[in-house]
Design a protein around this motif. Structure first.
Motif, PDB file in Angstrom:
ATOM      1  N   ARG A 143       5.301 -28.087-100.489  1.00  0.00           N
ATOM      2  CA  ARG A 143       6.664 -28.297-100.999  1.00  0.00           C
ATOM      3  C   ARG A 143       7.354 -26.966-101.264  1.00  0.00           C
ATOM      4  O   ARG A 143       8.514 -26.762-100.875  1.00  0.00           O
ATOM      5  CB  ARG A 143       6.601 -29.123-102.283  1.00  0.00           C
ATOM      6  CG  ARG A 143       7.961 -29.437-102.902  1.00  0.00           C
ATOM      7  CD  ARG A 143       7.776 -30.004-104.296  1.00  0.00           C
ATOM      8  NE  ARG A 143       7.066 -29.046-105.136  1.00  0.00           N
ATOM      9  CZ  ARG A 143       6.215 -29.395-106.117  1.00  0.00           C
ATOM     10  NH1 ARG A 143       5.978 -30.656-106.383  1.00  0.00           N
ATOM     11  NH2 ARG A 143       5.615 -28.456-106.829  1.00  0.00           N
ATOM     12  N   GLU A 176       6.280 -35.804 -97.037  1.00  0.00           N
ATOM     13  CA  GLU A 176       7.237 -35.945 -98.130  1.00  0.00           C
ATOM     14  C   GLU A 176       7.363 -34.649 -98.923  1.00  0.00           C
ATOM     15  O   GLU A 176       8.459 -34.274 -99.363  1.00  0.00           O
ATOM     16  CB  GLU A 176       6.815 -37.088 -99.055  1.00  0.00           C
ATOM     17  CG  GLU A 176       7.787 -37.336-100.195  1.00  0.00           C
ATOM     18  CD  GLU A 176       7.509 -38.620-100.951  1.00  0.00           C
ATOM     19  OE1 GLU A 176       7.869 -38.698-102.147  1.00  0.00           O
ATOM     20  OE2 GLU A 176       6.941 -39.553-100.347  1.00  0.00           O
ATOM     21  N   ASN A 179       9.721 -32.367 -96.927  1.00  0.00           N
ATOM     22  CA  ASN A 179      11.112 -32.832 -97.025  1.00  0.00           C
ATOM     23  C   ASN A 179      11.668 -32.616 -98.431  1.00  0.00           C
ATOM     24  O   ASN A 179      12.832 -32.243 -98.597  1.00  0.00           O
ATOM     25  CB  ASN A 179      11.206 -34.311 -96.654  1.00  0.00           C
ATOM     26  CG  ASN A 179      10.963 -34.583 -95.184  1.00  0.00           C
ATOM     27  OD1 ASN A 179      10.095 -35.366 -94.818  1.00  0.00           O
ATOM     28  ND2 ASN A 179      11.720 -33.919 -94.318  1.00  0.00           N
ATOM     29  N   GLU A 180      10.832 -32.811 -99.447  1.00  0.00           N
ATOM     30  CA  GLU A 180      11.278 -32.587-100.817  1.00  0.00           C
ATOM     31  C   GLU A 180      11.611 -31.116-101.057  1.00  0.00           C
ATOM     32  O   GLU A 180      12.595 -30.784-101.735  1.00  0.00           O
ATOM     33  CB  GLU A 180      10.215 -33.050-101.818  1.00  0.00           C
ATOM     34  CG  GLU A 180      10.645 -32.857-103.268  1.00  0.00           C
ATOM     35  CD  GLU A 180       9.583 -33.251-104.279  1.00  0.00           C
ATOM     36  OE1 GLU A 180       9.802 -33.015-105.492  1.00  0.00           O
ATOM     37  OE2 GLU A 180       8.522 -33.782-103.878  1.00  0.00           O
ATOM     38  N   TRP A 183      14.929 -30.399 -99.639  1.00  0.00           N
ATOM     39  CA  TRP A 183      15.939 -31.063-100.472  1.00  0.00           C
ATOM     40  C   TRP A 183      16.191 -30.267-101.758  1.00  0.00           C
ATOM     41  O   TRP A 183      17.336 -30.105-102.173  1.00  0.00           O
ATOM     42  CB  TRP A 183      15.458 -32.474-100.796  1.00  0.00           C
ATOM     43  CG  TRP A 183      16.332 -33.243-101.727  1.00  0.00           C
ATOM     44  CD1 TRP A 183      17.495 -33.896-101.424  1.00  0.00           C
ATOM     45  CD2 TRP A 183      16.124 -33.434-103.130  1.00  0.00           C
ATOM     46  NE1 TRP A 183      18.011 -34.492-102.541  1.00  0.00           N
ATOM     47  CE2 TRP A 183      17.197 -34.228-103.612  1.00  0.00           C
ATOM     48  CE3 TRP A 183      15.136 -33.037-104.021  1.00  0.00           C
ATOM     49  CZ2 TRP A 183      17.299 -34.609-104.946  1.00  0.00           C
ATOM     50  CZ3 TRP A 183      15.231 -33.415-105.349  1.00  0.00           C
ATOM     51  CH2 TRP A 183      16.303 -34.193-105.804  1.00  0.00           C
ATOM     52  N   ARG A 184      15.128 -29.766-102.365  1.00  0.00           N
ATOM     53  CA  ARG A 184      15.285 -28.965-103.584  1.00  0.00           C
ATOM     54  C   ARG A 184      16.071 -27.685-103.313  1.00  0.00           C
ATOM     55  O   ARG A 184      16.801 -27.199-104.176  1.00  0.00           O
ATOM     56  CB  ARG A 184      13.918 -28.612-104.162  1.00  0.00           C
ATOM     57  CG  ARG A 184      13.182 -29.779-104.796  1.00  0.00           C
ATOM     58  CD  ARG A 184      11.949 -29.307-105.535  1.00  0.00           C
ATOM     59  NE  ARG A 184      11.251 -30.390-106.215  1.00  0.00           N
ATOM     60  CZ  ARG A 184      10.351 -30.213-107.170  1.00  0.00           C
ATOM     61  NH1 ARG A 184      10.020 -28.979-107.548  1.00  0.00           N
ATOM     62  NH2 ARG A 184       9.756 -31.241-107.737  1.00  0.00           N
ATOM     63  N   SER A 189      16.741 -31.472 -93.669  1.00  0.00           N
ATOM     64  CA  SER A 189      15.384 -31.628 -93.132  1.00  0.00           C
ATOM     65  C   SER A 189      15.340 -32.875 -92.266  1.00  0.00           C
ATOM     66  O   SER A 189      16.005 -33.865 -92.542  1.00  0.00           O
ATOM     67  CB  SER A 189      14.332 -31.701 -94.236  1.00  0.00           C
ATOM     68  OG  SER A 189      14.434 -32.903 -94.974  1.00  0.00           O
ATOM     69  N   ASN A 203      10.537 -41.322 -96.066  1.00  0.00           N
ATOM     70  CA  ASN A 203      10.489 -40.879 -97.459  1.00  0.00           C
ATOM     71  C   ASN A 203      11.907 -40.517 -97.936  1.00  0.00           C
ATOM     72  O   ASN A 203      12.791 -40.204 -97.132  1.00  0.00           O
ATOM     73  CB  ASN A 203       9.490 -39.727 -97.638  1.00  0.00           C
ATOM     74  CG  ASN A 203       9.988 -38.404 -97.069  1.00  0.00           C
ATOM     75  OD1 ASN A 203      10.959 -37.817 -97.545  1.00  0.00           O
ATOM     76  ND2 ASN A 203       9.303 -37.919 -96.043  1.00  0.00           N
ATOM     77  N   TYR A 205      13.396 -38.054 -99.204  1.00  0.00           N
ATOM     78  CA  TYR A 205      13.931 -36.691 -99.150  1.00  0.00           C
ATOM     79  C   TYR A 205      14.416 -36.280 -97.758  1.00  0.00           C
ATOM     80  O   TYR A 205      14.972 -35.200 -97.592  1.00  0.00           O
ATOM     81  CB  TYR A 205      12.876 -35.701 -99.654  1.00  0.00           C
ATOM     82  CG  TYR A 205      12.474 -35.959-101.082  1.00  0.00           C
ATOM     83  CD1 TYR A 205      13.332 -35.647-102.136  1.00  0.00           C
ATOM     84  CD2 TYR A 205      11.247 -36.556-101.385  1.00  0.00           C
ATOM     85  CE1 TYR A 205      12.974 -35.905-103.452  1.00  0.00           C
ATOM     86  CE2 TYR A 205      10.878 -36.816-102.700  1.00  0.00           C
ATOM     87  CZ  TYR A 205      11.747 -36.488-103.725  1.00  0.00           C
ATOM     88  OH  TYR A 205      11.394 -36.759-105.034  1.00  0.00           O
ATOM     89  N   THR A 207      16.922 -35.943 -94.855  1.00  0.00           N
ATOM     90  CA  THR A 207      18.382 -35.994 -94.745  1.00  0.00           C
ATOM     91  C   THR A 207      18.763 -37.239 -93.945  1.00  0.00           C
ATOM     92  O   THR A 207      18.301 -37.396 -92.807  1.00  0.00           O
ATOM     93  CB  THR A 207      18.909 -34.731 -94.038  1.00  0.00           C
ATOM     94  OG1 THR A 207      18.504 -33.575 -94.783  1.00  0.00           O
ATOM     95  CG2 THR A 207      20.426 -34.761 -93.928  1.00  0.00           C
TER      96      THR A 207
END
Length: 323
Positions: A143, A176, A179-180, A183-184, A189, A203, A205, A207
């Motif tokens: 992540r 995930e 992707n998270e 996103w953060r 993504s 999941n 996160y 896009t």
């Protein structure tokens, strides 16, 4: 045509108009009221759907090639619209969990065994889950790496340099996590999902504009690789290894340009696969083995990715045409 029953007197009415389960024979048409009576008032002519709007046909076995072409063509149009030219793919186990989720799953598994100590399946599931606690820090590393890569890419993009989006298989676990991370970092993504009975959706996160659901594994793989400029592989099982070996094989055979390949979890990968033995037995070269980089931290992994991507850019790889 005569053998197919399309000439009068050449075959009984039960002969199909066209071979295949998608079409009706004349006898079937008559039985369902599609045959006109002689004294019937002539209505307006029929207005059939176009073939490409006929969902029954498009979903039948005979239209498999059409569906395949759609899965090869449509993702490219959407990626182009969203200005996604370069992707760093993240692979890894779908079973990985962050600490809180892992502890919740562990408590549930322990409770199930306590409720029925003789349940062999529950005991086996608990034992397997307990072995996976090593994935917790690697989930965090994956992540964090995705977030750092996204931040690095956005800073480059602001300078007019090529951008690199995070890409995954769109599922849970390590996918995930990646992707998270994107996103953060407030970046895009991609999620190249696949329809599976135990995964109803991508999941949360991914896009939304960059989420895809494939039916065929081979078309999904094609898009995972086509715009891939770097690869991050967290611990995983058969599926993860399949994806890793597919990409390094394409690099070895010259079908795609060599790209940075970073494996998260030195101990895991070096104990599961003895890479040096491949070299010692003459199955791969030292150069093949040395292209695999191992990292335990997001910072270390990012360094390998940045160096590899910048080396590719000097060769003009983001502008390359696929073979």
């Amino acid at each position: 045509l005569a053998q197919g029953g399309l000439v009068q007197g050449s075959a009984p009415l039960s002969a199909p108009l066209l071979i295949g389960s998608c079409f009706q024979s004349p006898r079937t048409m008559a039985a369902t009221g599609m045959k006109r009576k002689a004294d019937e008032e002539i209505p307006l002519g029929p207005k059939p759907d176009k073939a490409y709007k006929n969902s029954e046909f498009l979903n039948c076995p005979e239209a498999r090639m059409i569906r395949t072409v759609c899965e090869l063509q449509q993702p490219g149009e959407r990626l182009k619209q969203e200005k996604i030219d370069n992707i760093v793919m993240f692979f890894g186990s779908a079973r990985a969990k962050p600490k809180a989720a892992f502890e919740a799953a562990l408590n549930a598994a322990q409770a199930k065994v306590a409720e029925n100590p003789e349940d062999a399946a529950a005991k086996s599931a608990l034992a397997r889950l307990q072995k996976q606690d090593f994935l917790i820090p690697m989930f965090d590393t994956t992540r964090d790496l995705a977030a750092m890569l996204t931040d690095w890419s956005q800073k480059r993009q602001a300078k007019g340099l090529p951008a690199y989006a995070v890409g995954t298989g769109g599922g849970p676990g390590m996918m995930e996590a990646a992707n998270e991370g994107a996103w953060r970092a407030k970046g895009p993504s991609v999620g190249f999902g696949i329809s599976l009975p135990f995964e109803e959706r991508l999941n949360p996160y991914v896009t939304p504009e960059l989420g895809f659901e494939f039916h065929y594994f081979f078309t999904r793989k094609w898009w995972m690789i086509f715009q891939c400029r770097g690869l991050v592989v967290a611990p995983g099982g058969f599926g993860t290894c399949d994806e890793l070996f597919e990409i390094v094989t394409l690099m070895q055979t010259g079908k795609i340009k060599k790209m940075p390949v970073v494996l998260i979890g030195k101990k895991f990968w070096q104990s599961c696969l003895n890479w040096q033995s491949f070299v010692d037995y003459g199955m791969i070269s030292e150069e093949d083995a040395s292209q695999l980089k191992f990292a335990d931290t997001a910072e270390e992994a990012l360094g390998y990715l940045v160096n590899g991507i910048e080396a590719l850019e000097q060769e003009g790889v983001p502008k390359q045409e696929s073979k």
